[in-house]
Motif scaffolding. Structure first.
Motif, short mmCIF file in Angstrom:
data_model
loop_
_atom_site.label_atom_id
_atom_site.label_comp_id
_atom_site.label_asym_id
_atom_site.label_seq_id
_atom_site.Cartn_x
_atom_site.Cartn_y
_atom_site.Cartn_z
N ARG A 1 -2.59 23.74 5.86
CA ARG A 1 -2.99 22.47 5.72
C ARG A 1 -3.16 21.67 7.09
O ARG A 1 -2.37 22.32 8.10
N VAL A 2 -3.68 20.62 7.35
CA VAL A 2 -3.67 20.02 8.30
C VAL A 2 -2.86 18.57 8.37
O VAL A 2 -2.22 18.29 7.36
N GLY A 3 -2.53 18.12 9.38
CA GLY A 3 -1.76 16.83 9.39
C GLY A 3 -0.39 16.99 10.29
O GLY A 3 0.24 15.98 10.54
N GLY A 4 -0.07 18.29 10.46
CA GLY A 4 1.25 18.49 11.27
C GLY A 4 2.37 17.79 10.56
O GLY A 4 2.67 17.97 9.54
N GLY B 1 9.02 -0.89 14.83
CA GLY B 1 8.68 -0.29 13.38
C GLY B 1 9.23 -0.82 12.38
O GLY B 1 9.33 -0.20 11.37
N SER B 2 10.06 -1.83 12.61
CA SER B 2 10.84 -2.50 11.63
C SER B 2 10.40 -3.75 11.18
O SER B 2 11.08 -4.57 10.60
N GLY B 3 9.27 -4.20 12.04
CA GLY B 3 8.74 -5.68 11.80
C GLY B 3 7.92 -5.77 10.63
O GLY B 3 7.83 -4.94 9.56
N GLY B 4 6.98 -7.01 10.38
CA GLY B 4 6.34 -7.10 9.34
C GLY B 4 4.87 -6.81 9.78
O GLY B 4 4.64 -6.16 10.69
N GLY B 5 4.18 -6.53 8.68
CA GLY B 5 2.80 -6.27 8.69
C GLY B 5 2.46 -4.99 8.84
O GLY B 5 1.49 -4.07 9.06
N LEU B 6 3.59 -3.89 8.42
CA LEU B 6 3.54 -2.52 8.78
C LEU B 6 2.56 -1.97 7.40
O LEU B 6 2.58 -2.44 6.36
N TRP B 7 1.84 -0.97 7.80
CA TRP B 7 1.01 -0.42 6.78
C TRP B 7 0.96 1.29 7.01
O TRP B 7 1.53 1.91 7.71
N SER B 8 0.10 1.93 5.88
CA SER B 8 0.03 3.30 5.92
C SER B 8 -1.43 3.49 4.98
O SER B 8 -2.02 2.55 4.36
N VAL B 9 -1.80 4.72 5.24
CA VAL B 9 -3.32 4.97 4.48
C VAL B 9 -2.65 5.29 3.05
O VAL B 9 -1.96 6.15 2.56
N GLU B 10 -3.50 4.75 2.13
CA GLU B 10 -3.38 4.94 0.87
C GLU B 10 -3.80 6.49 0.49
O GLU B 10 -4.65 6.95 0.64
N GLY B 11 -2.78 7.16 -0.37
CA GLY B 11 -2.91 8.62 -0.54
C GLY B 11 -2.57 9.39 0.47
O GLY B 11 -2.45 10.71 0.51
N GLY B 12 -1.83 8.97 1.61
CA GLY B 12 -1.42 9.77 2.67
C GLY B 12 -1.70 9.72 3.98
O GLY B 12 -3.29 9.53 4.23
N ASN B 13 -0.98 9.62 4.83
CA ASN B 13 -1.57 9.41 6.50
C ASN B 13 -2.28 10.70 6.92
O ASN B 13 -2.89 10.78 7.93
N TRP B 14 -1.95 11.91 6.25
CA TRP B 14 -2.51 13.08 6.58
C TRP B 14 -4.14 13.02 6.61
O TRP B 14 -4.67 13.76 7.45
N SER C 1 -3.17 20.90 14.56
CA SER C 1 -4.14 19.96 13.57
C SER C 1 -3.36 18.63 13.38
O SER C 1 -3.89 18.11 12.21
N GLY C 2 -2.24 18.25 13.95
CA GLY C 2 -1.73 17.09 13.61
C GLY C 2 -2.53 15.87 14.17
O GLY C 2 -3.52 16.06 14.55
N ALA D 1 -7.20 14.90 8.76
CA ALA D 1 -8.28 15.61 8.05
C ALA D 1 -9.53 15.01 8.41
O ALA D 1 -10.66 15.79 8.57
N GLY D 2 -9.75 13.89 8.21
CA GLY D 2 -11.00 12.90 8.69
C GLY D 2 -11.63 13.13 9.88
O GLY D 2 -12.87 13.51 10.17
N LEU D 3 -10.79 13.14 11.02
CA LEU D 3 -11.14 13.23 12.17
C LEU D 3 -11.76 14.53 12.55
O LEU D 3 -12.59 14.84 13.23
N ILE D 4 -11.13 15.65 12.01
CA ILE D 4 -11.57 17.12 12.19
C ILE D 4 -12.71 17.22 11.60
O ILE D 4 -13.70 18.09 12.21
N ASN D 5 -12.78 16.58 10.40
CA ASN D 5 -14.31 16.98 9.54
C ASN D 5 -15.32 16.31 10.51
O ASN D 5 -16.73 16.69 10.62
N ASN D 6 -15.21 14.98 11.11
CA ASN D 6 -16.09 14.31 11.87
C ASN D 6 -16.59 14.90 13.13
O ASN D 6 -17.64 14.54 13.70
N THR D 7 -15.78 15.74 13.59
CA THR D 7 -16.06 16.44 14.91
C THR D 7 -17.00 17.89 14.61
O THR D 7 -17.28 18.42 15.68
N ASN D 8 -16.88 18.27 13.36
CA ASN D 8 -17.53 19.60 13.04
C ASN D 8 -16.78 20.87 13.96
O ASN D 8 -17.30 21.60 14.26
#
Length: 499
Positions: free
Chosen positions: A73-76, A256-269, A37-38, A273-280
């Motif tokens: 948990r999901v996310g691998g 991966g060492s350049g500029g403009g890098l980002w992540s999901v607030e609260g965790g990339n996992w 489930s990663g 979780a969201g993709l799995i929920n959306n697929t039912n």
């Protein structure tokens, strides 16, 4: 009844029966079982669900998805850790501004992103390269005001250019060339690929997997000083390995060492979780799959919960290097070892004397190390600054960090967490790739692509290709084409088609 009337009636009944039989057969969902489930498994579920509905409209392909996850948990390898009352990324941490699948997922799921760590009091531009005895290179902190930041950035740019010269520009060109090739995987009319080799050759990336990063950078005209210092530091942090990794994995690491890098607030996992929920999808946590058997028309999956599942398609979305799944009949994979990265999180204060500095000296927010025998860690970075002598740090190392070493490394240590990540393949050139299709039926393996490069985005790109591969072959076996009919007759020997 006249003979012709009886014949007409029988013919009509046969046609009606044939129509009902076909309709019933077509409406029965294709059951697809995903192991893991990663980001690979959740992305595959998303693309199967999404493309299964839209690509084959109006004769949409009905799909039932089951996802099996051995953890609770999901996310691998996307996960968070709590230390000192705060939560931090513990696994896959950063995303590139051109990671378009991850960006689309974030938008689809209405997730918030974060691009910097100013709120945590961390100076991303302040780093030092340590050789075990001294800092061979050190930038200066940026300060808090706009003017001080601009002055520090200019100073640091000049410092790097004086040491490495135009090799910095050549390195940037090398990375940009890789990125331009990789962006082809987002083209609308890209093919479906039946193998990793075919996928890489189409984008012009295969040759980068057959030579080391050092060889590629030597040919690109980079100085040996830049390669042995800055490039080595980056590959040690991002992949736990030196410049003997493949050119492609190295180029991805440098990106991966350049500029403009980002992540999901609260965790990339949350992406998984969201993709799995959306697929039912039907999610089975705490259920590890221990065997996969091919019974001709279906696969039988058996789990640690002593449950058995019958699936038309079995999709492995977890690295098989250290996973014990019994396949019947057996599958053959090229030997591939896993590079473990130990992530140690500490709340406390680094001891300047460990680095040969006076007790009052300041230490850069990122301390990166060279490939020197005996150095016990790859990097130490500040995650959050609470006060001048109270911070949370993350240490990357190839082996566990002992308490004895931590007591020397830190003058104050109030909380410690350590995670052993089977993080990515150990890259050895020339790379040999496992197949996407583990048999001639419907057993698939997304993580074969990790031998090229291992990131959140590359997993999503591979998952999309495998999802399209599955749908093209299912539609072919069901004699169902797309609206233009170009998918009819597609089999394992002829998969270079446009969906």
């Amino acid at each position: 009844m006249a003979p012709w009337a009886a014949t007409l009636l029988i013919t009509s009944l046969l046609l009606l029966l044939s129509s009902v039989t076909y309709s019933s057969s077509f409406s029965r969902p294709h059951r697809i079982c995903i192991i893991g489930s990663g980001i690979a498994g959740s992305s595959a579920a998303h693309f199967l669900h999404d493309l299964g509905k839209s690509t084959f409209s109006p004769n949409s392909l009905p799909i039932e998805i089951l996802i099996f996850e051995k953890r609770g948990r999901v996310g691998g390898r996307m996960a968070t850790v709590s230390i000192g009352g705060d939560t931090f990324e513990a696994g896959g941490t950063i995303l590139h501004p051109k990671n378009f699948h991850a960006l689309n997922f974030t938008s689809l799921l209405n997730l918030s992103t974060t691009t910097g760590r100013d709120d945590d009091g961390v100076d991303d531009g302040w780093f030092g390269i340590w050789d075990g005895e001294r800092f061979v290179l050190e930038t200066i902190p940026q300060g808090k005001s706009f003017i001080s930041k601009q002055i520090a950035r200019l100073w640091n740019t000049v410092t790097l250019f004086r040491r490495y010269g135009f090799s910095l520009i050549r390195m940037q060109r090398f990375v940009q060339g890789m990125l331009e090739s990789f962006l082809r995987y987002y083209e609308k009319d890209r093919p479906v690929f039946s193998s990793v080799e075919e996928m890489l050759k189409w984008a012009g990336l295969y040759s980068l997997t057959q030579r080391t990063l050092r060889e590629e950078l030597d040919d690109a005209g980079l100085s040996s000083l830049l390669i042995s210092e800055l490039v080595t530091v980056i590959t040690r942090i991002n992949y736990g390995q030196d410049v003997s990794i493949s050119g492609l994995a190295g180029a991805v690491s440098l990106a991966g060492s350049g500029g403009g890098l980002w992540s999901v607030e609260g965790g990339n996992w949350q992406l998984a979780a969201g993709l799995i929920n959306n697929t039912n999808a039907s999610l089975h946590l705490h259920e590890e799959i221990v065997s996969v058997s091919n019974h001709g028309d279906y696969y039988e999956l058996n789990s640690t919960q002593e449950n058995s599942y019958h699936c038309e398609v079995a999709l492995v979305a977890t690295p098989l290097d250290e996973v014990r799944i019994n396949f019947s009949p057996p599958v053959t994979l090229p030997k591939r070892s896993t590079q473990h990265t130990y992530a140690t999180f500490v709340r406390g204060f680094l001891n300047p004397e460990y680095f040969g500095l006076s007790p009052s000296s300041e230490i850069p927010d990122l301390v990166a190390t060279l490939e020197v025998k005996g150095l016990p860690f790859s990097s130490v970075s500040v995650l959050k600054r609470y006060s001048d002598k109270d911070k949370t740090y993350k240490i990357f190392s190839r082996a566990p960090i002992s308490d004895e070493l931590l007591d020397k490394l830190f003058s104050v240590r109030s909380d410690t967490r350590m995670i052993n990540w089977p993080a990515y393949p150990h890259y050895v050139v020339p790379e040999v790739f496992a197949p996407f299709m583990l048999d001639q039926s419907h057993l698939y393996y997304i993580n074969a692509f990790e031998s090229a490069a291992s990131t959140i985005e590359t997993s999503a790109v591979a998952a999309e290709n495998v999802a399209r591969l599955i749908l093209s072959r299912l539609s072919s076996s069901a004699h169902v084409g797309s609206r233009s009919g170009e998918l009819q007759g597609v089999g394992p020997e002829n998969l270079h088609v446009d969906l």
